[in-house]
Design an enzyme around this catalytic site. Structure first.
Site, short mmCIF file in Angstrom:
data_model
loop_
_atom_site.label_atom_id
_atom_site.label_comp_id
_atom_site.label_asym_id
_atom_site.label_seq_id
_atom_site.Cartn_x
_atom_site.Cartn_y
_atom_site.Cartn_z
CB CYS A 121 50.54 39.20 29.82
SG CYS A 121 50.78 40.94 29.16
CB CYS A 124 49.82 40.41 24.35
SG CYS A 124 51.25 40.74 25.05
CB CYS A 467 54.47 49.71 33.61
SG CYS A 467 54.16 47.96 32.69
CB CYS A 469 53.01 44.52 32.92
SG CYS A 469 53.15 45.08 31.33
CG ASP A 511 20.51 13.62 40.08
OD1 ASP A 511 19.48 13.38 40.47
OD2 ASP A 511 21.19 12.88 39.17
CB THR A 513 19.45 8.40 39.47
OG1 THR A 513 18.46 8.00 40.38
CG2 THR A 513 19.87 7.23 38.64
CG ASP A 706 23.72 12.15 35.86
OD1 ASP A 706 22.77 12.30 36.56
OD2 ASP A 706 23.86 10.76 35.36
CG ASP A 792 56.50 47.13 35.63
OD1 ASP A 792 55.26 47.07 35.90
OD2 ASP A 792 56.77 46.44 34.56
#
Length: 810
Positions: A121, A124, A467, A469, A511, A513, A706, A792
């Protein structure tokens, strides 16, 4: 970022996903600027070469290490400095605080990277960053959890060995080391290999469960010692990891809490409960690892799209030589051949007249796309129907797949504000809970004469509830799942911050074009103003547009080519920024200009221009010497087939749409009228920025475009979205991109972002709610240690399962 348009001459080509954009003329009648920015380099996700070092100030900015599988001690490569876009709201912290985003290396540093195994996770990842950050000479460290990559900037002259040692000391492995150990082992059969993998991965929990089962079946006199043995057997790897993390700077890790709780339970004689606590913890860890693997599956699949080998064709005096080479050995200009069903190892240009390619892995579009000779095909595309030859156009480590992997890595640095808050909250939450648990242990016995055993037990239960987590994983699990789901659908979102901003958008500025339209206008009408033949005038106009790749210029040249006209070579070709283009033919000066740039047009000509523009056409005036109009050229861009449906979907989601264009008001009104949307016309790039800024005072605005000219407005908006076929500058500036280049994916992207935000809120409520409930029940003595662990790990499992629902979003 320059907001001004550029000249067409001597411009550098741009490497972009889906197309190359060479130099272009600037036409005053349209805001689509020329795409001649310098190439924007992308780092490869992984490196195929053994560990190497390179000083940053000696690295050219557009060179990257080749991609491929990791060698030696993990994936070690040196990377040059990149000028990444800073996003507002990202606080730059110390190494231990996970810098956001990963900054470019300094002039006096060397960048190294490895692939790390064993992370379950994001917490870590933080443990690794903390451990590496304590190494002398480390200037910056960042773990990219999605790609399992550790990136470290070291002072020059220092060996990276202390970094790898710190990773090992924290209890994690490097990829190269793991593969080396596997290679050093004795060869085994398939059955033994499968059993070895099973017991190597699940051996500890399986053996612990077996010992507990035997202990439960035996009488207490024999069962109790066996439960103690089971607890010590399960506690050994947890305690060893806790000690390693404490030494590396992470004393409040879950492993530390589990060690204290298990030892406390043994001290109180709760041997069965101590063993159960450890078993539930191990099962929770494996569940987290499974969830992390599922979340990374999309990235892993993306990396696997590019084959390791390629068939290269070399022409010699003796004929053609066909040789199989590593994909990393391919260079621009190499000729390759791929068979039906094979994937392209690099971005390449088709040499055969026709070819069909399945690009669904990159775009989400399941129907094979027909490409013609000269068309660019992105790496990872699958040849659909025949043997094809192509010319490589991308450098190693800089193809379409590498670009997406690089953007995914960047995305992880752009964490959502809510995720940063949870991260900071969890840093003091665990120590605070440990303090509360200590007070629960000592205050009742000392102040009120209560039983020590009872309150030590309750304190240990509180310790496990401390904890973080489930809380820590609540946001990144949802974000990672949402990003993976978006990638599968042909949309790329650069991190949790962009995902959160996208969920709050209420207005989208488009936009015109290349975004609302295909960006491929056609010449629909040519009106002679001086009686000359239309073919003669068209040939003159096309002559001064030769060499330009601006969409309007292409349309004029294509029209002349369709009629088989012979074009004269024009001299002194020059773009007129904000006006048009000019050149000399047989000594005479000819110009193609926007009508607004020609003074004193007659009433009759103005009426003709008005009539054409009212039909949604863009009008260009061919004039001699800039003062004598001789022809009107009317061009019409085609609205994207999916544009109307996409805008209707956005309206159903409660979003407003507005078109921002540099085109003339009448042409803009005609296009906007067909699409039933607001519009602003005759806007230069700075005008688009001002309009977005005005809208942003009262709305949450997303800007989609773009071109280079859209980049400043995209940066000014709450979130910028690029069309996948756009320029590199637009793609790099944007916070998200539609890689399939289809507007239909916009509503799906917004729905997914809203679902992800709701999912995050559900996860946080789930994690904190369960902890609050069991905090009270543990204090009252209603629930014990194993229930606390189950709460947990159960919360972590529920949060993860809830986040994985996003992977199924369509």
């Amino acid at each position: 970022m320059s907001k001004s348009c550029c000249s067409h001459s001597h411009a550098a080509p741009i490497k972009a996903i889906g197309k190359a954009a060479p130099h272009q003329h600037e036409h005053g009648h349209d805001s689509h600027c020329c795409d001649n920015a310098a190439p924007v380099s992308c780092s490869a996700s992984t490196a195929s070469h053994a560990h190497q070092e390179q000083e940053v100030n000696e690295s050219p900015g557009d060179e990257e290490p080749p991609r491929g599988s990791c060698q030696s001690q993990g994936c070690c490569d040196s990377q040059p400095a990149h000028d990444h876009n800073d996003h507002a709201g990202h606080d730059h912290q110390s190494v231990a605080d996970s810098p956001e985003p990963l900054a470019s290396p300094t002039q006096n540093s060397r960048r190294h990277s490895w692939q790390v195994l064993g992370m379950d996770c994001p917490s870590c990842a933080r443990k690794i960053e903390t451990a590496v950050g304590r190494v002398a000479g480390v200037q910056q460290a960042r773990v990219l959890f999605a790609t399992e990559k550790l990136v470290v900037d070291l002072a020059p002259g220092l060996s990276p060995d202390p970094v790898t040692a710190a990773v090992r000391q924290a209890g994690f492995r490097l990829k190269g080391e793991a593969s080396a150990k596997a290679a050093a082992g004795q060869p085994r059969g398939p059955l033994l290999t499968a059993l070895g993998n099973l017991f190597g991965k699940y051996g500890q929990p399986l053996s612990l469960a077996a010992l507990m089962l035997v202990a439960a079946l035996l009488p207490d006199t024999l069962g109790q010692p066996l439960f103690i043995l089971a607890t010590l057997w399960g506690l050994w790897p947890v305690a060893r990891k806790a000690w390693a993390l404490t030494r590396s700077g992470s004393p409040f890790a879950i492993e530390t809490l589990m060690t204290v709780a298990a030892l406390g339970a043994l001290f109180l004689g709760e041997t069965a409960e101590a063993a159960m606590v450890l078993l539930l913890f191990m099962l929770g860890e494996h569940l987290e690892a499974y969830a992390a693997g599922r979340a990374r599956a999309g990235v892993t699949a993306l990396m696997a799209l590019v084959p390791d080998q390629a068939l290269r064709i070399r022409t010699t005096v003796d004929g053609e030589i066909r040789e199989e080479v590593a994909a990393d050995a391919l260079r621009p200009g190499d000729i390759i051949e791929i068979a039906p069903g094979a994937r392209l190892p690099a971005d390449a240009r088709l040499l055969d007249p026709l070819g069909a390619f399945d690009e669904s892995a990159l775009t989400g579009e399941s129907i094979p796309i027909e490409r013609r000779q000269g068309d660019k095909v992105p790496a990872g595309s699958l040849a659909a129907d025949r043997v094809l030859r192509l010319e490589v156009v991308s450098e190693p480590g800089n193809n379409a797949i590498d670009r997406i992997l690089h953007l995914i890595e960047e995305a992880e640095s752009q964490r959502a504000p809510i995720e940063r808050f949870i991260d900071r909250f969890s840093r003091w939450y665990t120590p605070a809970m440990m303090l509360v648990a200590l007070l629960v242990v000592i205050v009742p016995p000392l102040a009120f004469g209560q039983s020590w055993d009872e309150w030590i037990y309750r304190g240990l239960a509180l310790l496990l509830i401390g904890c973080p987590c489930a809380l820590v994983i609540s946001t990144p699990a949802a974000v990672t799942s949402a990003l993976a789901a978006a990638t599968r659908q042909g949309a790329l979102i650069k991190g949790g911050a962009a995902l959160e901003r996208l969920a709050h958008v209420d207005t989208i500025a488009f936009d015109k074009t290349g975004t609302l339209t295909l960006g491929k206008p056609r010449l629909t009408e040519l009106v002679s103003l001086n009686g000359q033949a239309e073919t003669v005038l068209l040939a003159l106009a096309a002559a001064i547009e030769q060499g330009s790749h601006h969409p309007l210029a292409r349309a004029v040249v294509a029209a002349a080519s369709e009629q088989g006209l012979t074009l004269t070579n024009a001299q002194d070709l020059r773009a007129l920024p904000g006006m048009g283009v000019e050149g000399r033919i047989d000594g005479a000066l000819w110009q193609l200009l926007a009508p607004s740039r020609i003074p004193d047009l007659s009433e009759a000509i103005s009426q003709q221009i008005t009539r054409l523009e009212a039909q949604g056409k863009t009008v260009v005036v061919l004039s001699q010497s800039g003062t004598v109009p001789v022809a009107l050229l009317a061009l019409r861009d085609q609205i994207r087939p999916d544009a109307a449906a996409a805008l209707q979907e956005l309206r159903e989601l409660g979003l407003q749409s507005i078109m921002l264009t540099g085109d003339n008001p009448r042409a803009a009104e005609a296009i906007a009228g067909e699409l039933a949307m607001e519009w602003r016309a005759s806007l230069l790039p700075e005008g688009k920025v001002e309009e977005v800024a005005r809208l942003a005072k009262t709305r949450k605005v997303a800007m989609i475009g773009d071109g280079i000219n859209d980049a400043p407005a995209m940066k000014r908006a709450s979130i910028g979205i690029a069309m996948g076929g756009g320029t590199d500058v637009a793609l790099e500036t944007a916070d998200a991109a539609l890689t399939h280049n289809q507007l239909g994916g916009l509503a799906a992207m917004i729905r997914l972002s809203r679902s992800a935000l709701a999912n995050i809120h559900q996860n946080i409520a789930l994690a904190l709610g369960l902890k609050a409930i069991f905090l009270v029940t543990s204090l009252l003595g209603i629930t014990g240690l194993w229930i606390a662990v189950l709460a947990d790990t159960g919360a972590t499992a529920l949060v993860t399962a809830n986040a994985l629902r996003l992977l199924r979003k369509r």
